[in-house]
Design an enzyme around this catalytic site. Structure first.
Site, PDB file in Angstrom:
ATOM      1  N   ASP A   8       0.862  -1.168   0.000  1.00  0.00           N
ATOM      2  CA  ASP A   8       0.000   0.000   0.000  1.00  0.00           C
ATOM      3  C   ASP A   8       0.903   1.224   0.000  1.00  0.00           C
ATOM      4  O   ASP A   8       2.122   1.112  -0.190  1.00  0.00           O
ATOM      5  CB  ASP A   8      -0.968  -0.022   1.193  1.00  0.00           C
ATOM      6  CG  ASP A   8      -0.286   0.203   2.543  1.00  0.00           C
ATOM      7  OD1 ASP A   8       0.959   0.292   2.596  1.00  0.00           O
ATOM      8  OD2 ASP A   8      -1.010   0.296   3.554  1.00  0.00           O
ATOM      9  N   HIS A   9       0.332   2.388   0.225  1.00  0.00           N
ATOM     10  CA  HIS A   9       1.121   3.625   0.228  1.00  0.00           C
ATOM     11  C   HIS A   9       2.178   3.631   1.327  1.00  0.00           C
ATOM     12  O   HIS A   9       3.245   4.217   1.164  1.00  0.00           O
ATOM     13  CB  HIS A   9       0.203   4.848   0.381  1.00  0.00           C
ATOM     14  CG  HIS A   9      -0.633   4.828   1.623  1.00  0.00           C
ATOM     15  ND1 HIS A   9      -1.778   4.054   1.730  1.00  0.00           N
ATOM     16  CD2 HIS A   9      -0.476   5.455   2.815  1.00  0.00           C
ATOM     17  CE1 HIS A   9      -2.295   4.219   2.932  1.00  0.00           C
ATOM     18  NE2 HIS A   9      -1.514   5.070   3.618  1.00  0.00           N
ATOM     19  N   CYS A  65       3.271  -2.956   4.154  1.00  0.00           N
ATOM     20  CA  CYS A  65       2.453  -1.809   4.544  1.00  0.00           C
ATOM     21  C   CYS A  65       3.231  -1.061   5.622  1.00  0.00           C
ATOM     22  O   CYS A  65       4.424  -1.301   5.795  1.00  0.00           O
ATOM     23  CB  CYS A  65       1.056  -2.226   4.993  1.00  0.00           C
ATOM     24  SG  CYS A  65       0.936  -3.145   6.539  1.00  0.00           S
ATOM     25  N   GLY A  66       2.597  -0.180   6.343  1.00  0.00           N
ATOM     26  CA  GLY A  66       3.299   0.594   7.355  1.00  0.00           C
ATOM     27  C   GLY A  66       3.899  -0.262   8.452  1.00  0.00           C
ATOM     28  O   GLY A  66       5.054  -0.095   8.833  1.00  0.00           O
ATOM     29  N   THR A  67       3.118  -1.208   8.978  1.00  0.00           N
ATOM     30  CA  THR A  67       3.599  -2.078  10.055  1.00  0.00           C
ATOM     31  C   THR A  67       3.816  -3.517   9.613  1.00  0.00           C
ATOM     32  O   THR A  67       4.471  -4.279  10.313  1.00  0.00           O
ATOM     33  CB  THR A  67       2.599  -2.121  11.223  1.00  0.00           C
ATOM     34  OG1 THR A  67       1.375  -2.698  10.754  1.00  0.00           O
ATOM     35  CG2 THR A  67       2.366  -0.741  11.820  1.00  0.00           C
ATOM     36  N   GLY A  68       3.208  -3.916   8.509  1.00  0.00           N
ATOM     37  CA  GLY A  68       3.228  -5.308   8.065  1.00  0.00           C
ATOM     38  C   GLY A  68       2.072  -6.105   8.633  1.00  0.00           C
ATOM     39  O   GLY A  68       1.759  -7.186   8.147  1.00  0.00           O
ATOM     40  N   ILE A  69       1.415  -5.561   9.628  1.00  0.00           N
ATOM     41  CA  ILE A  69       0.362  -6.308  10.319  1.00  0.00           C
ATOM     42  C   ILE A  69      -0.916  -6.397   9.492  1.00  0.00           C
ATOM     43  O   ILE A  69      -1.431  -7.489   9.228  1.00  0.00           O
ATOM     44  CB  ILE A  69       0.072  -5.690  11.704  1.00  0.00           C
ATOM     45  CG1 ILE A  69       1.325  -5.772  12.591  1.00  0.00           C
ATOM     46  CG2 ILE A  69      -1.114  -6.383  12.370  1.00  0.00           C
ATOM     47  CD1 ILE A  69       1.251  -4.927  13.850  1.00  0.00           C
ATOM     48  N   GLY A  70      -1.433  -5.255   9.078  1.00  0.00           N
ATOM     49  CA  GLY A  70      -2.703  -5.258   8.344  1.00  0.00           C
ATOM     50  C   GLY A  70      -2.625  -6.050   7.054  1.00  0.00           C
ATOM     51  O   GLY A  70      -3.513  -6.855   6.748  1.00  0.00           O
ATOM     52  N   HIS A  98      10.115 -23.005  10.320  1.00  0.00           N
ATOM     53  CA  HIS A  98       9.133 -23.654  11.192  1.00  0.00           C
ATOM     54  C   HIS A  98       7.706 -23.565  10.667  1.00  0.00           C
ATOM     55  O   HIS A  98       6.907 -24.458  10.946  1.00  0.00           O
ATOM     56  CB  HIS A  98       9.170 -23.039  12.592  1.00  0.00           C
ATOM     57  CG  HIS A  98      10.404 -23.399  13.352  1.00  0.00           C
ATOM     58  ND1 HIS A  98      10.501 -23.201  14.707  1.00  0.00           N
ATOM     59  CD2 HIS A  98      11.594 -23.935  12.967  1.00  0.00           C
ATOM     60  CE1 HIS A  98      11.691 -23.607  15.123  1.00  0.00           C
ATOM     61  NE2 HIS A  98      12.379 -24.045  14.078  1.00  0.00           N
ATOM     62  N   ARG A 132       8.287 -32.273  12.981  1.00  0.00           N
ATOM     63  CA  ARG A 132       7.198 -31.857  13.875  1.00  0.00           C
ATOM     64  C   ARG A 132       6.489 -30.609  13.357  1.00  0.00           C
ATOM     65  O   ARG A 132       5.314 -30.403  13.629  1.00  0.00           O
ATOM     66  CB  ARG A 132       7.704 -31.632  15.294  1.00  0.00           C
ATOM     67  CG  ARG A 132       8.602 -30.423  15.462  1.00  0.00           C
ATOM     68  CD  ARG A 132       9.162 -30.318  16.892  1.00  0.00           C
ATOM     69  NE  ARG A 132       9.817 -29.061  17.136  1.00  0.00           N
ATOM     70  CZ  ARG A 132      11.070 -28.769  16.816  1.00  0.00           C
ATOM     71  NH1 ARG A 132      11.805 -29.671  16.201  1.00  0.00           N
ATOM     72  NH2 ARG A 132      11.583 -27.587  17.098  1.00  0.00           N
ATOM     73  N   HIS A 133       7.207 -29.797  12.573  1.00  0.00           N
ATOM     74  CA  HIS A 133       6.610 -28.584  12.022  1.00  0.00           C
ATOM     75  C   HIS A 133       5.571 -28.933  10.949  1.00  0.00           C
ATOM     76  O   HIS A 133       4.567 -28.230  10.805  1.00  0.00           O
ATOM     77  CB  HIS A 133       7.691 -27.664  11.465  1.00  0.00           C
ATOM     78  CG  HIS A 133       8.746 -27.348  12.473  1.00  0.00           C
ATOM     79  ND1 HIS A 133       8.483 -26.613  13.616  1.00  0.00           N
ATOM     80  CD2 HIS A 133      10.049 -27.686  12.530  1.00  0.00           C
ATOM     81  CE1 HIS A 133       9.592 -26.510  14.325  1.00  0.00           C
ATOM     82  NE2 HIS A 133      10.558 -27.158  13.693  1.00  0.00           N
TER      83      HIS A 133
END
Length: 146
Positions: A8-9, A65-70, A98, A132-133
């Site tokens: 995004d921007h 994005c700004g934080t990577g979260i959204g 993992h 296991r992963h």
């Protein structure tokens, strides 16, 4: 590898440096947008990249994005996507080893260009460890397929 990238921007300014870097590493990379710093909705670009990866046309994706979260939340709504938000190198490495993350999310307002490059390098050059992963990834996949 063939890699899809989108932002995004908030991630627009970091994206060109990562495109150049991924090309230097010998990978093909395709930009899914945005093409300017004008306001844009991160879900649109997270979903575009995720759908390209989920379809099998691309081997992996990078979203910014700004934080990577959204943008990671949006990408993870696409069936078959395991998008990890990793704003430092260790998490990027573990996301692949993992969690077998097929999309990497970065926060341009959190991570600097050089650390972003190192995170991308580690993610692209790490291998899923399986074992296991694999069992844990299967639990996620089974739930997703309900």
């Amino acid at each position: 590898m063939k890699i899809a990238i989108g932002s995004d921007h908030g991630g627009f300014e970091l994206k060109p440096a990562l495109i150049d870097y991924v090309k230097e590493l010998g990978h093909e990379i395709v930009d899914f947008g945005v093409s300017s710093g004008e306001k844009a909705n991160y879900p649109d670009y997270g979903i575009k990249v995720a759908e390209a990866v989920a379809s099998g046309e691309y081997d992996a994706g990078i979203v910014i994005c700004g934080t990577g979260i959204g943008i990671s939340i949006a990408a993870n709504k696409v069936k078959g996507i395991r998008c990890a938000c990793a704003n430092e190198v260790f998490s990027a490495k573990m996301a692949k080893e993992h969690n077998n993350a097929n999309v990497l999310a970065l926060g341009a307002r959190v991570i600097g260009e050089e650390v972003a490059k190192m995170a991308v390098y580690q993610w692209l050059n790490s291998e899923f460890q399986g074992g296991r992963h694999s069992e844990r990834i299967q639990i996620i996949t089974d739930y997703e397929n309900k």
